[in-house]
Design a protein around this motif. Structure first.
Motif, mmCIF file in Angstrom:
data_model
loop_
_atom_site.group_PDB
_atom_site.id
_atom_site.type_symbol
_atom_site.label_atom_id
_atom_site.label_comp_id
_atom_site.label_asym_id
_atom_site.label_seq_id
_atom_site.Cartn_x
_atom_site.Cartn_y
_atom_site.Cartn_z
ATOM 1 N N GLU A 17 30.555 -18.156 -8.717
ATOM 2 C CA GLU A 17 30.503 -16.714 -8.949
ATOM 3 C C GLU A 17 30.029 -15.934 -7.718
ATOM 4 N N GLN A 18 29.444 -16.650 -6.746
ATOM 5 C CA GLN A 18 28.985 -15.998 -5.522
ATOM 6 C C GLN A 18 30.015 -16.043 -4.402
ATOM 7 N N LEU A 21 32.383 -12.937 -2.984
ATOM 8 C CA LEU A 21 31.776 -11.970 -2.074
ATOM 9 C C LEU A 21 31.631 -12.561 -0.683
ATOM 10 N N TRP A 22 31.274 -13.834 -0.593
ATOM 11 C CA TRP A 22 31.196 -14.499 0.712
ATOM 12 C C TRP A 22 32.558 -14.479 1.399
ATOM 13 N N VAL A 314 25.307 -10.339 2.569
ATOM 14 C CA VAL A 314 25.684 -10.458 1.161
ATOM 15 C C VAL A 314 24.640 -9.787 0.283
ATOM 16 N N LEU A 315 23.367 -10.058 0.572
ATOM 17 C CA LEU A 315 22.277 -9.467 -0.197
ATOM 18 C C LEU A 315 22.275 -7.942 -0.078
ATOM 19 N N ILE A 317 24.897 -5.960 0.602
ATOM 20 C CA ILE A 317 26.051 -5.440 -0.137
ATOM 21 C C ILE A 317 25.747 -5.391 -1.629
ATOM 22 N N GLU A 318 25.106 -6.444 -2.136
ATOM 23 C CA GLU A 318 24.749 -6.481 -3.563
ATOM 24 C C GLU A 318 23.688 -5.436 -3.891
ATOM 25 N N THR A 319 22.687 -5.320 -3.030
ATOM 26 C CA THR A 319 21.597 -4.365 -3.268
ATOM 27 C C THR A 319 22.120 -2.933 -3.324
ATOM 28 N N ASN A 321 25.083 -2.081 -4.251
ATOM 29 C CA ASN A 321 26.185 -2.007 -5.222
ATOM 30 C C ASN A 321 27.519 -1.688 -4.547
ATOM 31 N N LYS A 322 27.776 -2.353 -3.432
ATOM 32 C CA LYS A 322 29.016 -2.149 -2.694
ATOM 33 C C LYS A 322 29.983 -3.322 -2.845
ATOM 34 N N VAL A 323 29.788 -4.137 -3.874
ATOM 35 C CA VAL A 323 30.705 -5.249 -4.121
ATOM 36 C C VAL A 323 32.011 -4.682 -4.667
#
Length: 429
Positions: A17-18, A21-22, A314-315, A317-319, A321-323
């Motif tokens: 699930e990760q 994004l990678w 990655v962190l 982008i997630e923080t 909310n740009k996924v």
């Protein structure tokens, strides 16, 4: 019962699930660098220990405390690479890629290893994307590195969350003059320095400038400034870099205490930092290292580069909310087949669809099952559409196309028209 074996602390699994994004981040970087004319190089993760001692510096924290070093069966001292620049320099020298002044614009991606205290955004196995340029000596390529990272932040949607910090360390002669003045100033205040800075005073005094100790930072307020010791050549180079960044409308902050943690840097140094990740604020950093190739046995070669931490990006982008929303869906179409004849036909149909619709993400049901159970699996897969192929559909050479998201009605589509129908539906989704 034996105890389950777990991953080593600070060395993490990247779960299914990760990985979307990678891959999105990696593909974004690869596409950007292709557009700037960079070529990928891949180096081994294990090198002779001496490579890092000679390049990073024996009195740095990395070499003294953090490297994974071991003796192999031949008695050679080997090290899991703690960073990529030294390996890249070794590779281009070994294979004659920079001899005769050949220019090279290279990039790489892969795991690095440092024995640190694991925390959010800092791990013992971490991943970096690195860029290295050789035989370019002007500020124009320094600026290009910063410009392309600025473009990357725009692609990723994180531009507003990062800040560029910039400094010049000057030439080795500049730093030697400054080091003498700094050591004289700090030696007179030796007892007021923290223990780490006292140790560094005789081995690597410039690293004291970025000490995290507030008392040491207070002492440095009146210390000599590196900018006052730069030669005319270094000043012109730095001015040229700033002029190009101004022309590209890239904002930056001058940070006279920015020295970077590796001994080989000179002239330009920079960091992209963020205040969104707590203590681990640097997401990309680099600079010029004109003396490193010669230091590792080659001829004098101008060089510049940077590295960015994949985990931290990655962190971030997630923080923020740009996924991208499309990353949540990994399947476009789920093909449900009922009965042995339909299952055999599904093999042919699925491959025809993959040929006809480039990039189609199609899952064929495995393990048979009832109509209800297969549609339940189709829905759970996240697919937009289920294709229904049973005995009746097979006899009529048609396929049922059932939308799984929204309230659209199921349609029956002829086998030979299915690929065009699916392509149109997916384009509108």
């Amino acid at each position: 019962m034996s105890k389950n074996i777990q991953a080593i602390r600070g060395m993490n699994d990247i779960l299914p699930e990760q990985t979307p994004l990678w891959r999105y981040l990696e593909d974004s970087v690869a596409g950007l660098l292709d557009g700037y004319g960079y070529r990928q190089i891949r180096m081994p993760v294990v090198e002779f220990t001496d490579l890092f001692k000679r390049s990073i510096g024996e009195v740095t924290d990395i070499v003294e405390k953090e490297m994974y070093t071991f003796a192999d069966r031949n008695g050679d001292s080997l090290t899991l690479r703690p960073e990529g620049t030294a390996s890249c320099v070794r590779a281009v020298q070994e294979h004659g890629l920079i001899g005769g002044g050949q220019p090279q614009k290279l990039w790489y991606i892969g795991p690095m290893f440092r024995h640190e205290r694991p925390q959010k955004g800092r791990y013992r196995q971490f991943h970096q994307i690195g860029v290295e340029l050789f035989n370019f000596d002007g500020p124009d390529v320094d600026a290009e590195l910063i410009v392309l990272t600025w473009r990357l932040w725009g692609i990723l949607g994180i531009r507003d969350a990062v800040q560029l910090e910039l400094n010049s360390l000057g030439s080795s002669d500049d730093r030697a003059r400054y080091r003498e003045a700094l050591v004289e100033y700090l030696s007179a205040r030796f007892e007021q320095l923290d223990e780490d800075s006292q140790r560094r005073l005789s081995s690597n005094p410039l690293r004291i400038l970025d000490s995290k100790n507030p008392d040491t930072q207070a002492l440095l307020v009146d210390a000599p400034k590196l900018a006052d010791y730069l030669s005319e050549e270094s000043r012109v180079h730095f001015a040229g870099l700033k002029a190009r960044l101004d022309a590209a409308h890239i904002p930056y902050v001058l940070n006279p205490k920015l020295v970077r943690g590796l001994d080989y840097y000179g002239k330009t140094v920079f960091e992209w930092t963020t205040d969104k990740l707590g203590a681990q604020g640097t997401v990309c950093a680099g600079g010029r290292y004109d003396g490193l190739v010669e230091q590792l046995g080659g001829k004098p070669t101008p060089a510049v580069g940077f590295a960015m931490g994949v985990e931290r990006l990655v962190l971030l982008i997630e923080t923020l909310n740009k996924v991208p929303a499309e990353l949540a869906r990994q399947v476009d179409v789920y093909l449900a087949a009922f009965g042995e004849a339909a299952e055999l036909a599904a093999v042919q149909l699925s491959e025809q669809l993959r040929d006809a619709v480039p990039g189609l993400r199609l899952v064929v049901n495995a393990g048979a099952g009832s109509f209800k159970s297969q549609l339940k699996k189709a829905d759970k897969s996240g697919a937009l559409f289920a294709l229904i192929l049973g005995e009746d559909e097979l006899n009529r050479q048609v396929v049922g196309v059932k939308p799984l998201r929204g309230d659209a009605e199921q349609q029956t589509v002829a086998w030979d028209a299915l690929s065009a129908h699916l392509a149109a539906c997916l384009a509108q989704a």
